[in-house]
Design an enzyme around this catalytic site. Structure first.
Site, PDB file in Angstrom:
ATOM      1  N   LYS A   1       0.950  -1.150   0.213  1.00 41.67           N
ATOM      2  CA  LYS A   1      -0.130  -0.035   0.015  1.00 41.67           C
ATOM      3  C   LYS A   1       0.958   1.161  -0.165  1.00 41.67           C
ATOM      4  CE  LYS A   1      -1.456   2.896   2.931  1.00 41.67           C
ATOM      5  NZ  LYS A   1      -1.449   4.167   2.271  1.00 41.67           N
TER       6      LYS A   1
ATOM      7  N   GLY B   1       8.331   5.611   6.883  1.00 40.06           N
ATOM      8  CA  GLY B   1       7.682   6.795   7.045  1.00 40.06           C
ATOM      9  C   GLY B   1       7.935   7.782   8.292  1.00 40.06           C
ATOM     10  N   SER B   2       6.937   8.389   8.600  1.00 37.69           N
ATOM     11  CA  SER B   2       7.587   9.346   9.714  1.00 37.69           C
ATOM     12  C   SER B   2       7.571   8.621  11.139  1.00 37.69           C
ATOM     13  CB  SER B   2       6.519  10.587   9.782  1.00 37.69           C
ATOM     14  OG  SER B   2       5.184  10.062  10.262  1.00 37.69           O
TER      15      SER B   2
ATOM     16  N   ALA C   1       6.032   9.585  13.931  1.00 36.92           N
ATOM     17  CA  ALA C   1       4.524   9.345  14.679  1.00 36.92           C
ATOM     18  C   ALA C   1       3.933   8.299  14.084  1.00 36.92           C
ATOM     19  CB  ALA C   1       3.994  10.867  14.272  1.00 36.92           C
ATOM     20  N   THR C   2       3.806   8.138  12.647  1.00 38.36           N
ATOM     21  CA  THR C   2       3.043   7.159  11.987  1.00 38.36           C
ATOM     22  C   THR C   2       3.784   5.470  12.425  1.00 38.36           C
ATOM     23  OG1 THR C   2       2.884   8.593  10.218  1.00 38.36           O
ATOM     24  CG2 THR C   2       1.974   6.419  10.047  1.00 38.36           C
TER      25      THR C   2
ATOM     26  N   GLU D   1      11.430   1.948   9.301  1.00 41.43           N
ATOM     27  CA  GLU D   1      12.462   2.673   8.574  1.00 41.43           C
ATOM     28  C   GLU D   1      11.895   4.303   8.937  1.00 41.43           C
ATOM     29  OE1 GLU D   1      15.340   2.026   8.420  1.00 41.43           O
ATOM     30  OE2 GLU D   1      15.344  -0.067   7.561  1.00 41.43           O
TER      31      GLU D   1
ATOM     32  N   CYS E   1      14.958  10.640   3.840  1.00 42.40           N
ATOM     33  CA  CYS E   1      15.013  10.455   5.280  1.00 42.40           C
ATOM     34  C   CYS E   1      16.543  10.739   5.584  1.00 42.40           C
ATOM     35  CB  CYS E   1      14.771   9.115   5.686  1.00 42.40           C
ATOM     36  SG  CYS E   1      15.854   7.731   4.633  1.00 42.40           S
TER      37      CYS E   1
ATOM     38  N   GLU F   1      12.515  17.225  11.919  1.00 33.90           N
ATOM     39  CA  GLU F   1      13.168  16.768  10.740  1.00 33.90           C
ATOM     40  C   GLU F   1      12.540  17.494   9.723  1.00 33.90           C
ATOM     41  OE1 GLU F   1      11.393  13.019   8.996  1.00 33.90           O
ATOM     42  OE2 GLU F   1      13.197  12.739   7.762  1.00 33.90           O
TER      43      GLU F   1
HETATM   44  P1  NAD Z   1       3.930   8.956   6.970  1.00 34.62           P
HETATM   45  O1  NAD Z   1       4.504   8.262   8.097  1.00 34.62           O
HETATM   46  O2  NAD Z   1       2.878  10.092   6.695  1.00 34.62           O
HETATM   47  O3  NAD Z   1       3.272   7.586   5.799  1.00 34.62           O
HETATM   48  C1  NAD Z   1       3.920   6.386   5.461  1.00 34.62           C
HETATM   49  C2  NAD Z   1       2.941   5.556   5.230  1.00 34.62           C
HETATM   50  O4  NAD Z   1       2.083   5.253   6.180  1.00 34.62           O
HETATM   51  C3  NAD Z   1       1.783   5.986   3.976  1.00 34.62           C
HETATM   52  O5  NAD Z   1       1.665   4.971   3.169  1.00 34.62           O
HETATM   53  C4  NAD Z   1       0.510   6.385   4.868  1.00 34.62           C
HETATM   54  O6  NAD Z   1      -0.403   6.187   4.032  1.00 34.62           O
HETATM   55  C5  NAD Z   1       0.799   5.172   6.000  1.00 34.62           C
HETATM   56  N1  NAD Z   1       0.091   5.483   7.070  1.00 34.62           N
HETATM   57  C6  NAD Z   1      -0.253   6.369   7.490  1.00 34.62           C
HETATM   58  N2  NAD Z   1      -0.945   6.182   8.760  1.00 34.62           N
HETATM   59  C7  NAD Z   1      -0.913   4.996   8.951  1.00 34.62           C
HETATM   60  C8  NAD Z   1      -1.272   4.202  10.086  1.00 34.62           C
HETATM   61  N3  NAD Z   1      -2.096   4.516  11.222  1.00 34.62           N
HETATM   62  N4  NAD Z   1      -1.073   2.592   9.826  1.00 34.62           N
HETATM   63  C9  NAD Z   1      -0.594   2.052   8.652  1.00 34.62           C
HETATM   64  N5  NAD Z   1      -0.110   2.931   7.689  1.00 34.62           N
HETATM   65  C10 NAD Z   1      -0.446   4.543   7.848  1.00 34.62           C
HETATM   66  O7  NAD Z   1       5.277   9.474   5.983  1.00 34.62           O
HETATM   67  P2  NAD Z   1       5.360  10.058   4.692  1.00 34.62           P
HETATM   68  O8  NAD Z   1       5.154  11.504   4.773  1.00 34.62           O
HETATM   69  O9  NAD Z   1       5.090   9.285   3.558  1.00 34.62           O
HETATM   70  O10 NAD Z   1       7.291  10.019   4.345  1.00 34.62           O
HETATM   71  C11 NAD Z   1       7.774  10.932   5.027  1.00 34.62           C
HETATM   72  C12 NAD Z   1       8.643  10.249   6.280  1.00 34.62           C
HETATM   73  O11 NAD Z   1       9.178   9.037   5.917  1.00 34.62           O
HETATM   74  C13 NAD Z   1       9.918  11.107   6.629  1.00 34.62           C
HETATM   75  O12 NAD Z   1       9.670  11.344   8.192  1.00 34.62           O
HETATM   76  C14 NAD Z   1      11.019  10.493   6.177  1.00 34.62           C
HETATM   77  O13 NAD Z   1      12.046  10.827   7.181  1.00 34.62           O
HETATM   78  C15 NAD Z   1      10.465   8.942   6.442  1.00 34.62           C
HETATM   79  N6  NAD Z   1      11.309   8.343   5.529  1.00 34.62           N
HETATM   80  C16 NAD Z   1      12.187   7.335   6.069  1.00 34.62           C
HETATM   81  C17 NAD Z   1      13.084   6.431   5.515  1.00 34.62           C
HETATM   82  C18 NAD Z   1      13.980   5.415   5.831  1.00 34.62           C
HETATM   83  O14 NAD Z   1      14.674   4.493   5.366  1.00 34.62           O
HETATM   84  N7  NAD Z   1      14.300   5.599   7.455  1.00 34.62           N
HETATM   85  C19 NAD Z   1      13.135   6.604   4.199  1.00 34.62           C
HETATM   86  C20 NAD Z   1      12.254   7.538   3.304  1.00 34.62           C
HETATM   87  C21 NAD Z   1      11.327   8.290   4.202  1.00 34.62           C
END
Ligand code: NAD
Length: 466
Positions: free
Chosen positions: A165, A216-217, A219-220, A238, A272, A369
């Site tokens: 997804k 992702g972030s 918080a998520t 990650e 990231c 960030e």
């Molecule tokens: P995000 O956390 O907003 O979303 C990531 C994914 O999670 C999306 O597909 C979103 O739809 C889904 N999601 C949202 N709420 C959810 C829930 N409650 N349960 C399950 N899935 C849920 O992140 P973003 O804005 O898409 O990406 C940016 C962030 O990703 C930045 O913080 C960045 O640093 C991080 N990031 C980390 C790496 C790494 O390898 N460490 C790599 C790239 C990006």
């Protein structure tokens, strides 16, 4: 052609759709299907049904992954075009991401799945890796194809089946990937659905899902960990980074400036592991800033689909607003904007490369960030002070030391509290090395043998002759 989901080997439309915006224009340009709960259940059940046969034939899996890699490579240009349009990265970089995605499936097709054996008294002990079952793969919007493949490729190799997804900000390239791959995989092995955070949460909590690969972030990520905790699902997280780069007083600013610039500003800073805080020895601050300014002013900012563009827009409206509010706060406390600092007066979500001085810890631009094209640059007096400031954060993804003295740089890199520490580089990823964060930047590792481990359970088989 409307974008469709891939479920149980066939294309599936949604009852409803949601708009996907082109960040280079700021206008919607396509619709993605909004996956509802019954359709999500169908996807997970299809993956669960496909698991029994898929897990048994390792050689068929390797052949299928090779075929997928070749098909993705063939379509790299089309995939790149979709990705550049929905996410805003320059088309050359978007095609490169599609090519890397093909490479990741090729690499997985050839990777070893570790087996160890020894004798223990009368028994032979074999340690094997077994697949988890159905895996949920959730990549972010900044590298949807590449970070999707970091999860899907090792998960499929080891015999798992997957529901992917992508982020609602950039779902189309992953839907397109699903359409390409379903031609080469048995039905149900890879399902691709689209929707927002609520769909992600339903997927993670679905009782048939046994493993979760999330990028992702923070918080998520914390929310995903809470959702996965009830069934103690296997989890790789990650998460965000706030990488510090520390520039010592012996560097030649002319030599390092371009690498530092692109370490911070590649993908318009939306990585990231980009440099998000730059600490510079007082004596080289002026000449380095001069070089960075020269590069920032020469960079070609433009529409992601223009092949001459080096620097695209911010990926979506929400992220643009976040960056602008961080900039406002920095301005309020007296920051000096050396370059950029304002949204460009044109359609789309453009902020040019922005170098900021006269800032310090205590504001969001430095402590959080930023994930965008704004770099705070701060000077330091002693190396010990710089290391302490670099480590004084809940983040722990990467960091770097810049110096002519490689031995000293390597020693100082070891002082950084993070998953990857570079010397005279930043964000150069060795795809065979583990990638992941310390502290709040994540849990577990992706890539190489560590990535394979993430999608398997260890099983010990003791067999005695009688
Ligand atoms: P995000 O956390 O907003 O979303 C990531 C994914 O999670 C999306 O597909 C979103 O739809 C889904 N999601 C949202 N709420 C959810 C829930 N409650 N349960 C399950 N899935 C849920 O992140 P973003 O804005 O898409 O990406 C940016 C962030 O990703 C930045 O913080 C960045 O640093 C991080 N990031 C980390 C790496 C790494 O390898 N460490 C790599 C790239 C990006």
């Amino acid at each position: 052609m409307p974008s469709l989901m891939s479920i149980d080997g066939v294309a599936v439309a949604g009852q409803h759709g949601f708009e996907v915006v082109n960040p280079s224009t700021g206008a919607p340009f396509a619709e993605a299907p909004a996956c509802d709960e019954p359709t999500l259940n169908r996807a997970v059940e299809a993956a669960s049904k496909a698991f029994g046969a898929w897990r048994r034939d390792e050689s068929a899996r390797r052949t299928a992954l090779k075929a997928c890699a070749a098909a993705i490579r063939n379509q790299a240009e089309a995939l790149g075009r979709t990705l550049a349009t929905e996410m805003g990265k320059p088309i050359t970089k978007a095609i490169e991401e599609a090519q890397i995605t093909a490479f990741l499936f090729d690499q997985a097709a050839e990777a070893q799945i570790p087996v160890e054996q020894f004798d223990e008294g009368r028994a032979q002990v074999t340690i094997v890796r077994r697949p988890l079952g159905v895996v949920a793969a959730l990549p972010p919007w900044n590298f949807p194809l590449g970070l999707g493949a970091w999860k899907v490729a090792p998960a499929l190799l080891t015999g798992n089946t997957v529901v992917l997804k992508p982020s609602p900000y950039a779902p189309l390239s992953s839907l397109q990937l699903g359409a390409i791959m379903r031609e080469w995989l048995p039905p149900g092995v890879l399902n691709v659905i689209s929707g927002g955070g609520e769909l992600g949460e339903k997927l993670v909590t679905h009782p048939l899902v046994r493993g979760v690969g999330f990028t992702g972030s923070i918080a998520t990520g914390q929310q995903v960990a809470r959702s996965a905790a009830t069934q103690l699902k296997r989890l790789t997280l990650e998460l965000g980074g706030n990488d510090a780069a520390i520039v010592l007083d012996d560097v030649d600013p002319k030599q390092v400036a371009s690498r530092i610039f692109w370490g911070a500003f590649a993908n318009s800073g939306q990585i990231c592991g980009a440099i998000k805080r730059l600490y510079v020895a007082e004596s080289v601050m002026r000449p380095l800033l001069h070089e960075l300014t020269r590069i920032a002013q020469a960079v070609r900012v433009g529409d992601a689909l223009d092949p001459t563009t080096e620097f695209g827009p911010i990926g979506n409206r929400a992220q643009l607003d976040r960056i602008l509010s961080m900039l406002d706060e920095a301005k309020r406390v007296g920051a000096h904007l050396v370059t950029g600092g304002e949204r460009l007066n044109r359609p789309g979500f453009f902020v040019p490369p922005t170098l900021v001085t006269k800032v310090a810890e205590g504001i969001r631009l430095v402590d959080d960030e930023q994930f965008g094209p704004v770099l705070p640059i701060m000077s330091f007096r002693t190396v010990e002070e710089a290391i302490e400031r670099a480590n004084a954060t809940a983040f722990g993804l990467n960091g770097s030391i810049w110096t002519r003295n490689i031995a000293r740089g390597t020693e100082l890199a070891g002082e950084l509290e993070c998953g990857t520490a570079w010397v005279n580089q930043h964000m150069v990823i060795a795809l065979r090395a583990p990638f992941g964060g310390w502290k709040a930047s994540g849990l577990g590792r992706e890539n190489g043998p560590w990535g394979i481990q993430a999608y398997t359970e260890v099983q010990v088989i003791h067999a005695s002759a009688d």
